[in-house]
Scaffold this motif. Structure first.
Motif, short mmCIF file in Angstrom:
data_model
loop_
_atom_site.label_atom_id
_atom_site.label_comp_id
_atom_site.label_asym_id
_atom_site.label_seq_id
_atom_site.Cartn_x
_atom_site.Cartn_y
_atom_site.Cartn_z
N PRO A 137 0.85 -1.09 -0.06
CA PRO A 137 -0.13 0.09 0.10
C PRO A 137 1.01 1.13 0.01
O PRO A 137 0.62 2.35 -0.58
CB PRO A 137 -0.70 -0.04 1.38
N LYS A 138 1.78 1.29 0.64
CA LYS A 138 2.82 2.44 0.63
C LYS A 138 3.38 2.69 -0.61
O LYS A 138 3.39 3.82 -1.14
CB LYS A 138 4.00 2.14 1.81
N LEU A 139 3.86 1.63 -1.14
CA LEU A 139 4.55 1.74 -2.49
C LEU A 139 3.40 2.45 -3.64
O LEU A 139 3.88 3.23 -4.36
CB LEU A 139 4.99 0.46 -3.22
N PHE A 140 2.20 1.65 -3.63
CA PHE A 140 1.28 2.13 -4.57
C PHE A 140 1.05 3.73 -4.15
O PHE A 140 0.66 4.35 -5.18
CB PHE A 140 0.27 1.41 -4.71
N GLY A 141 0.76 3.89 -3.15
CA GLY A 141 0.37 5.44 -2.67
C GLY A 141 1.19 6.30 -2.98
O GLY A 141 1.05 7.28 -3.67
N ARG A 142 2.72 5.93 -3.00
CA ARG A 142 3.66 7.01 -3.15
C ARG A 142 4.06 6.89 -4.97
O ARG A 142 4.20 8.07 -5.45
CB ARG A 142 4.94 6.45 -2.50
N MET A 143 3.94 5.84 -5.53
CA MET A 143 3.80 5.96 -6.94
C MET A 143 2.91 6.73 -7.44
O MET A 143 3.21 7.59 -8.69
CB MET A 143 3.67 4.47 -7.38
N LYS A 144 1.49 6.80 -6.98
CA LYS A 144 0.41 7.65 -7.55
C LYS A 144 0.86 9.02 -7.17
O LYS A 144 0.72 10.22 -8.04
CB LYS A 144 -0.92 7.46 -6.83
N ASP A 145 1.53 9.36 -6.02
CA ASP A 145 1.81 10.73 -5.88
C ASP A 145 2.96 11.23 -6.44
O ASP A 145 3.16 12.47 -6.85
CB ASP A 145 2.19 11.00 -4.35
#
Length: 587
Positions: free
Chosen positions: A245-253
């Motif tokens: 979840p952290k990785l996908f969230g930061r990729m979106k950011d």
């Protein structure tokens, strides 16, 4: 005197040149071929290796070394980056910092990671902010070109569906193997040299950079990573509930909203798709055997090359960032899982997708339809880029064990199966060589049936289906035989290579096919008399024989099948036929 003066002049000139380079803008001084052009050029093998050599010469925080041969005849190189001076395998492995291992160009036609990693390495050592923020907390290792033979086979046409770069390598290696099917079976020198690198580092996070094939959609980046249920225990739970979840969230950011690898089997993905199950033939499946989280970055083939390289670089940055934040915890979880696995009573060896438990993924797609083909008969799938959509779709990312076994105390490998013993040595498995005849209580498998491929797959006729029966018996080990305890950190590799029904076992990869063929036979006209005597002397056998004829009409009509039935129950039958030679030690 003249020679001393000449040496002094050369040394002075070298220092002046080095000072000049450092004084320049380091991005300009170490610009990559991708950066020097318009974003559509990728570094070839020679240019890439020269770049890293120069980087190692200019910075004390970079080293590059040859780590073993490849099928191409060129060595496999490893680049190490650390805040310590002149980092070595020993210093990085013995340190407390978490370790990231990146491999590029396993499929050299997919070179996004080659160009992203070159810029990453340069920035890590020359950008003071990044060095302080990341290299003080994480050690980074990069294999610049894993498939060197494929990288040398440059062309502009073999990636038929890919949007750049102008030139790239070929998928097959120097012996035409797909290296991302070779990690557990190790047919290539590349895979054997990689195993040496992997175990020398024991990385906490592993990245293998790729470009996808398949459906069309808006996302530039997708990820095929370790399946959490198959990875199992605390590390699997941490991956799915926290790291992912952290990785996908930061990729979106970062401007690259990402989804899991779109494994839709040629169907429009909006109907939902399942997570890719990476067995140990694949890089991330192999690393999972040693409790290392693995990620394959899969940029979208139809996106322009500059977008794909930018997305790959964003991912590498975020992977280091997340490892810097949570590396100590990841290391502790890995150690805990290794200790836990060896104490389990029962361990899974095969998995299946659980279609009763889909999650939801925010998917950015294009509306699809089937339109009439202008080239071939029938209809073709068409994605309409003028009609983008955003919607929640089903994603089947939970898997259940479809086969498990009781964890034995050990496995006994007869000394003649040297190819298996050599692979265990390569993977640093703890083994004891028997020095005198020793009797063990064991469980012995018999291979009851196999369903195998009828055409070669990566140099093998892989066994897609395997069924076994087992019985307990005493087995005497001979001097030179090898005892492999499951009470060790690499126990999972031991189990999933030696259990015949495991998804990528050595048995499935044809390491033991010689046991599937009889070596002695019978002549029907001679054996008829023996068969007659057997039925006359054994009432139980006669009853079993008659029942088989009643239950199986084909058997009842086949003279050869009936004689084979009796031959297999005679003293002439081969004890070794279909008996799996590696036994499970109970005591």
């Amino acid at each position: 005197m003249l020679r001393s003066f000449f040496t002094l002049c050369c040394a002075t000139l070298t220092l002046l040149l080095a000072s000049e380079v450092i004084a320049q803008d380091w991005k300009e001084a170490f610009a990559t071929p991708y950066e020097l052009g318009d974003g559509w050029d990728s570094a070839d093998y020679e240019t890439g290796i020269k770049f890293y050599r120069r980087l190692a010469k200019e910075s004390d925080h970079v080293t590059m070394q040859a780590m073993g041969p490849t099928d191409s005849g060129f060595p496999l190189h490893l680049v190490l980056l650390s805040d310590a001076k002149r980092p070595s395998l020993e210093s990085i492995r013995s340190g407390e910092k978490p370790i990231l291992l990146i491999i590029n160009a396993i499929h050299p036609g997919e070179p996004d990671g080659v160009d992203a990693s070159m810029a990453l390495a340069r920035d890590l050592v020359f950008d003071t902010e990044k060095s302080t923020k990341w290299l003080e907390k994480v050690s980074v290792a990069i294999v610049p070109f894993y498939n060197i033979g494929g990288a040398l086979n440059r062309n502009s046409g073999t990636r038929a569906n890919q949007n750049g770069p102008r030139e790239y390598g070929f998928r097959g290696n120097a012996k035409n193997y797909d290296l991302n099917r070779d990690f557990v079976k190790c047919d290539t020198l590349n895979a054997r040299s990689f195993a040496e690198i992997f175990h020398s580092l024991d990385p906490d996070l592993f990245i293998d950079t790729h470009v996808s094939n398949g459906a069309d959609y808006q996302h530039v980046m997708t990820f095929a990573h370790s399946q959490s249920d198959k990875l199992g225990l605390k590390l699997g739970e941490y991956l799915i509930s926290e790291f992912e979840p952290k990785l996908f969230g930061r990729m979106k950011d970062a401007g690259f909203p990402s989804v899991p690898y779109v494994n839709s089997g040629g169907q429009p993905p909006e109907k939902g798709f399942s997570q890719f199950l990476e067995t140990p033939r694949y890089s991330t499946g192999y690393t999972g055997l040693f409790q290392t989280m693995g990620f394959m970055s899969e940029t979208h083939m139809l996106k322009p090359y500059p977008q794909r390289v930018s997305a790959t670089r964003a991912f590498l940055n975020l992977a280091i960032e997340l490892l810097a934040e949570d590396g100590s915890r990841i290391k502790a979880i890995r150690k805990s899982d290794r200790d836990t696995y060896r104490q389990l009573e029962e361990v899974p060896i095969a998995w299946r997708v659980d279609r009763d438990k889909p999650s939801q993924v925010e998917f950015l797609g294009y509306e699809s339809s089937y339109i009439e083909s202008k080239v071939t008969p029938g209809m073709r799938l068409f994605y309409d880029r003028s009609r983008p959509f955003e919607q929640e779709i089903p994603f089947y990312n939970r898997f259940a064990s479809s086969r498990s076994v009781k964890l034995p105390k050990a496995y006994l490998i007869p000394s003649q199966w040297k190819s298996v013993i050599d692979l265990f040595k390569l993977n640093r498995i703890e083994m004891d060589v028997i020095d005198g005849e020793t009797e063990y209580d064991c469980e012995v498998y018999r291979i009851e049936s196999t369903e195998s491929r009828t055409s070669p797959y990566e140099g093998h006729f892989f066994h897609d289906q395997v069924t076994v029966s087992s019985k307990q018996k005493k087995v005497t080990a001979r001097p030179g035989d090898v005892l492999v305890s499951t009470n060790q950190a690499r126990a999972r590799y031991v189990v999933e290579t030696l259990e015949p029904e495991a998804m990528d076992s050595f048995f499935r990869w044809n390491y033991f096919d010689s046991i599937l063929q009889r070596k002695e036979y019978f002549s029907p006209y001679v054996f008829e008399e023996t068969a007659e005597q057997m039925l006359e002397q054994d009432d139980d056998l006669r009853a079993e024989f008659e029942k088989q004829k009643e239950d199986d009409p084909e058997f009842a009509e086949s003279r050869r099948a009936q004689l084979s039935f009796l031959y297999q129950r005679s003293k002439h039958n081969e004890d070794a036929y279909r008996v799996y030679p590696i036994v499970r030690v109970i005591k």
